[in-house]
Design an enzyme around this catalytic site. Structure first.
Site, mmCIF file in Angstrom:
data_model
loop_
_atom_site.group_PDB
_atom_site.id
_atom_site.type_symbol
_atom_site.label_atom_id
_atom_site.label_comp_id
_atom_site.label_asym_id
_atom_site.label_seq_id
_atom_site.Cartn_x
_atom_site.Cartn_y
_atom_site.Cartn_z
ATOM 1 N N CYS A 108 4.444 8.910 1.957
ATOM 2 C CA CYS A 108 3.114 9.481 1.771
ATOM 3 C C CYS A 108 3.170 10.591 0.725
ATOM 4 C CB CYS A 108 2.599 10.034 3.101
ATOM 5 S SG CYS A 108 1.061 10.927 2.914
ATOM 6 N N HIS B 153 4.586 3.197 13.772
ATOM 7 C CA HIS B 153 4.595 3.230 12.306
ATOM 8 C C HIS B 153 5.658 4.269 11.951
ATOM 9 C CE1 HIS B 153 2.535 3.480 8.255
ATOM 10 N NE2 HIS B 153 3.225 4.608 8.266
ATOM 11 N N ARG C 176 0.833 -1.213 0.000
ATOM 12 C CA ARG C 176 0.000 0.000 0.000
ATOM 13 C C ARG C 176 0.867 1.263 0.000
ATOM 14 N NH1 ARG C 176 -0.659 4.359 3.334
ATOM 15 N NH2 ARG C 176 -0.480 3.018 5.160
ATOM 16 N N ASN D 109 9.051 3.738 4.541
ATOM 17 C CA ASN D 109 8.904 3.211 5.900
ATOM 18 C C ASN D 109 10.167 2.465 6.307
ATOM 19 O OD1 ASN D 109 6.283 3.523 4.603
ATOM 20 N ND2 ASN D 109 5.498 2.800 6.547
ATOM 21 N N HIS E 270 8.810 6.036 9.610
ATOM 22 C CA HIS E 270 9.420 6.269 8.298
ATOM 23 C C HIS E 270 10.912 6.553 8.497
ATOM 24 C CE1 HIS E 270 5.850 6.606 5.507
ATOM 25 N NE2 HIS E 270 5.305 6.402 6.688
#
Ligand code: COA
Length: 324
Positions: A249, A216, A15, A262, A218
């Site tokens: 993103c 989460h 994703r 990420n 990056h």
């Protein structure tokens, strides 16, 4: 707190990785990557998002994508959505494992760019999301706090914003009759550092001690691995990560598809295994997936093990030499 004995990595490379690319990759290639990842022992693969195709054209075929994947039992194939319309689209799409989440922003500027509304409005909308979840018969699994450590558009972010988000989600879930199981603190734009990880994770845990707090992260500025280690040292046992370090993103680092994404799943699995932490992931199979991801994307990706490999072959050679 002690380091965990076992850590769970939730794979988000598909994703995260494809959403930022400028062109749409063939469905068969994306399906092949998901199916290969499912064979590595990873138990959670975020496949695609149900967002506006005008905002993210590469996510226009998410329903077809989910439908095309040959599912492996025991693996959750999940989706992301950022509004109610996305949730209903995901619910109606065969093959999506509906893991409902709440989404709150620690930065209002980023909320505007990513979600078209302020952080306060997003918080208000979460009540409507809860009603939609109740109607659909699903319970919230996770709260995501976006831009929890800093924001390219707003600057440093006070940990109090993450605490506030955690409390909002806890209250909403309590009203629905259950606790909030997981809180994922997202360093969406790579502002975190190990001291900040300690501060924000500590503050959120203190505010909502019953939730499992995950990260989460990056790797935008190269601190991804250090931040994972800081989390591990606080006992964090849940991380989102991306095979080959895919991702980023499109509303955070506009136009830059080469910026680190990420934290890289195989590199972090390697770190855990080297430190004696179990992940249930077959590292060599995962490195093969990273090579597959690189072949599909068609340019050099950011993972380190992609180039170096693990230490297995050196250890095997040493063991063979000792036997001879
Ligand atoms: N799926 C499909 N279409 C959607 C949609 C969804 N989830 N949400 C909105 N749309 C469509 C609407 O139908 C409308 O279409 P129209 O112009 O043909 O009538 C249009 O998009 C605008 O709808 P609106 O409700 O005004 O949404 P918005 O413009 O406020 O956008 C988001 C809100 C969240 C849908 C949008 O900002 C978005 O998709 N952002 C993507 C962010 C992202 O993926 N970030 C990376 C991961 S964190």
């Amino acid at each position: 707190m002690d380091m965990p004995n076992r850590v769970e990595f939730r794979e988000e490379g598909v994703r995260e990785g494809f959403q930022i690319e400028k062109r749409l990759y063939p469905l068969a290639d994306r399906v092949r990557l998901v199916e290969a990842l499912a064979e590595t022992g990873l138990r959670h693969i975020q496949v695609a998002s149900f967002v506006s195709p005008k905002a993210v054209p590469n996510m226009a075929d998410s329903a077809e994508f989910f439908a095309a994947i040959r599912k492996k039992p025991g693996v959750a194939y999940t989706a992301l959505w950022l509004n109610e319309k996305g949730f209903w689209r995901a619910l109606e799409s065969p093959g999506v494992d509906m893991q409902a989440r709440l989404a709150l922003y620690a930065s209002s500027e980023f909320a505007l760019r990513n979600n078209g509304c302020s952080a306060a409005e997003m918080a208000r909308r979460q009540r409507d999301w809860m009603a939609a979840y109740a109607k659909a018969g699903v319970q919230v699994e996770t709260l995501s706090v976006l831009a929890a450590f800093g924001c390219n558009f707003e600057g440093d972010v006070d940990p109090a914003r993450s605490v506030e988000a955690a409390r909002i989600a806890e209250d909403l879930c309590r009203e629905a009759g259950y606790g909030i199981p997981k809180i994922m603190l997202a360093d969406t734009m790579g502002w975190a550092n190990p001291a900040a990880i300690k501060r924000v994770v500590g503050a959120v845990r203190e505010a909502v001690p019953t939730a499992r707090v995950g990260l989460h992260l990056h790797d935008t500025r190269g601190l991804g691995g250090a931040n994972v280690l800081a989390g591990l040292m606080m006992g964090v046992d849940l991380f989102d990560s991306s095979v080959a370090g895919l991702g980023g993103c499109p509303f955070s680092n506009p136009g830059d598809t080469t910026a680190a994404g990420n934290v890289c799943t195989e590199d972090m699995v390697f770190m855990c295994h080297e430190m004696g932490i179990e992940t249930d992931v077959d590292l060599e199979a995962l490195i093969e997936c990273a090579h597959l991801a690189e072949a599909i994307i068609g340019r050099r990706l950011n993972g380190h093990l992609l180039r170096s490999g693990s230490l297995a072959r050196f250890r095997e050679a040493k063991a063979m030499a000792l036997q001879a």
